[in-house]
Write a protein that holds these residues in place. Sequence first.
Motif, PDB file in Angstrom:
ATOM      1  N   GLY A   1      -1.851   7.363  -2.669  1.00  0.00           N
ATOM      2  CA  GLY A   1      -2.251   7.698  -4.030  1.00  0.00           C
ATOM      3  C   GLY A   1      -2.400   6.506  -4.954  1.00  0.00           C
ATOM      4  N   ARG A   2      -2.110   5.319  -4.461  1.00  0.00           N
ATOM      5  CA  ARG A   2      -2.233   4.131  -5.312  1.00  0.00           C
ATOM      6  C   ARG A   2      -3.531   3.419  -4.987  1.00  0.00           C
ATOM      7  NH1 ARG A   2       2.271  -0.584  -6.391  1.00  0.00           N
ATOM      8  NH2 ARG A   2       1.012  -1.792  -7.862  1.00  0.00           N
ATOM      9  N   LYS A   3      -4.330   3.117  -6.001  1.00  0.00           N
ATOM     10  CA  LYS A   3      -5.602   2.447  -5.814  1.00  0.00           C
ATOM     11  C   LYS A   3      -5.420   0.937  -5.938  1.00  0.00           C
ATOM     12  CE  LYS A   3      -8.464   6.228  -7.593  1.00  0.00           C
ATOM     13  NZ  LYS A   3      -9.502   6.607  -8.607  1.00  0.00           N
ATOM     14  N   ALA A   4      -6.205   0.244  -5.151  1.00  0.00           N
ATOM     15  CA  ALA A   4      -6.193  -1.216  -5.242  1.00  0.00           C
ATOM     16  C   ALA A   4      -6.797  -1.668  -6.567  1.00  0.00           C
ATOM     17  CB  ALA A   4      -6.973  -1.811  -4.080  1.00  0.00           C
ATOM     18  N   GLN A   5      -6.285  -2.780  -7.093  1.00  0.00           N
ATOM     19  CA  GLN A   5      -6.769  -3.317  -8.360  1.00  0.00           C
ATOM     20  C   GLN A   5      -7.274  -4.737  -8.169  1.00  0.00           C
ATOM     21  OE1 GLN A   5      -3.357  -2.983 -10.926  1.00  0.00           O
ATOM     22  NE2 GLN A   5      -3.955  -0.958 -11.666  1.00  0.00           N
ATOM     23  N   TYR A   6      -8.294  -5.063  -8.935  1.00  0.00           N
ATOM     24  CA  TYR A   6      -8.797  -6.432  -8.939  1.00  0.00           C
ATOM     25  C   TYR A   6      -8.101  -7.188 -10.068  1.00  0.00           C
ATOM     26  CZ  TYR A   6     -11.816 -10.461  -9.511  1.00  0.00           C
ATOM     27  OH  TYR A   6     -12.288 -11.738  -9.622  1.00  0.00           O
ATOM     28  N   ALA A  13       0.846  -1.206   0.000  1.00  0.00           N
ATOM     29  CA  ALA A  13       0.000   0.000   0.000  1.00  0.00           C
ATOM     30  C   ALA A  13       0.878   1.253   0.000  1.00  0.00           C
ATOM     31  CB  ALA A  13      -0.914  -0.013   1.225  1.00  0.00           C
TER      32      ALA A  13
END
Length: 240
Positions: free
Chosen positions: A52-57, A49
Amino acid sequence: MLEYLYFPHDISTFGPQVDWLFELIFWIVIVVWIAVMIAMLVFMIRYRARPGRKAQYIEGNSRLEIVWTMATAAILVALAFMSRSTWADIKEHGPPGEVFFLVNAKQFNWEFTYPGPGGKFGAKHDLTIENEMHVPVNKVVRIDLTSRDVIHSFFVPNLRLKQDVVPGHVIHVWFEATETGQYEIACAELCGFGHSGMKASLTVQSQEDFDKWLKDQYAHPPAPPAPAAPAAPPQGASPR
């Protein structure tokens, strides 16, 4: 290598085959474990984590899953074929016997029966001794195993020999000890409250010493083993 780290000293003719299979499986597991640990650390650092970084599926990769499943299956099949001959040599074939024993397991002792002076069982001169087994070195020993009560397991770590002992069945095993000395025989199956104390000694001797010991036992036989005590009913159970 594993013998010096973990295994007791091997004194069996088929021990090197057993140890080689254990070492092969050990190193396969070590290599896979290291690869998994490295991949896990890389993923933990790369996909950690961050602001500014978004989680991805991320969907699964069917091709990759098929590859590692097939690779695992191929390794298991290869090990099965490689161990088949060792299993057959130990459990199915084996050389003709030169020394013979009857071994009767009971809670919580081992009874070793030696044939009479004529070398045949069933005579009144059969010799039965509890928890003490003597064999000559460099001789093929064949044993008929059975149990009086529950399942036990005849385990001699230094011989790489382990065999379940089942009541109502006679199971044949063999070994050939290559070094003199005294070694432990244990029960490797949980067989009751006295399981941990169900031990015996294996004494491997020269042929001359073995013959002398056996002759002395025939001349001064020990008292016959006591009959097995009936199992006590569970607490609270009324006798019928």
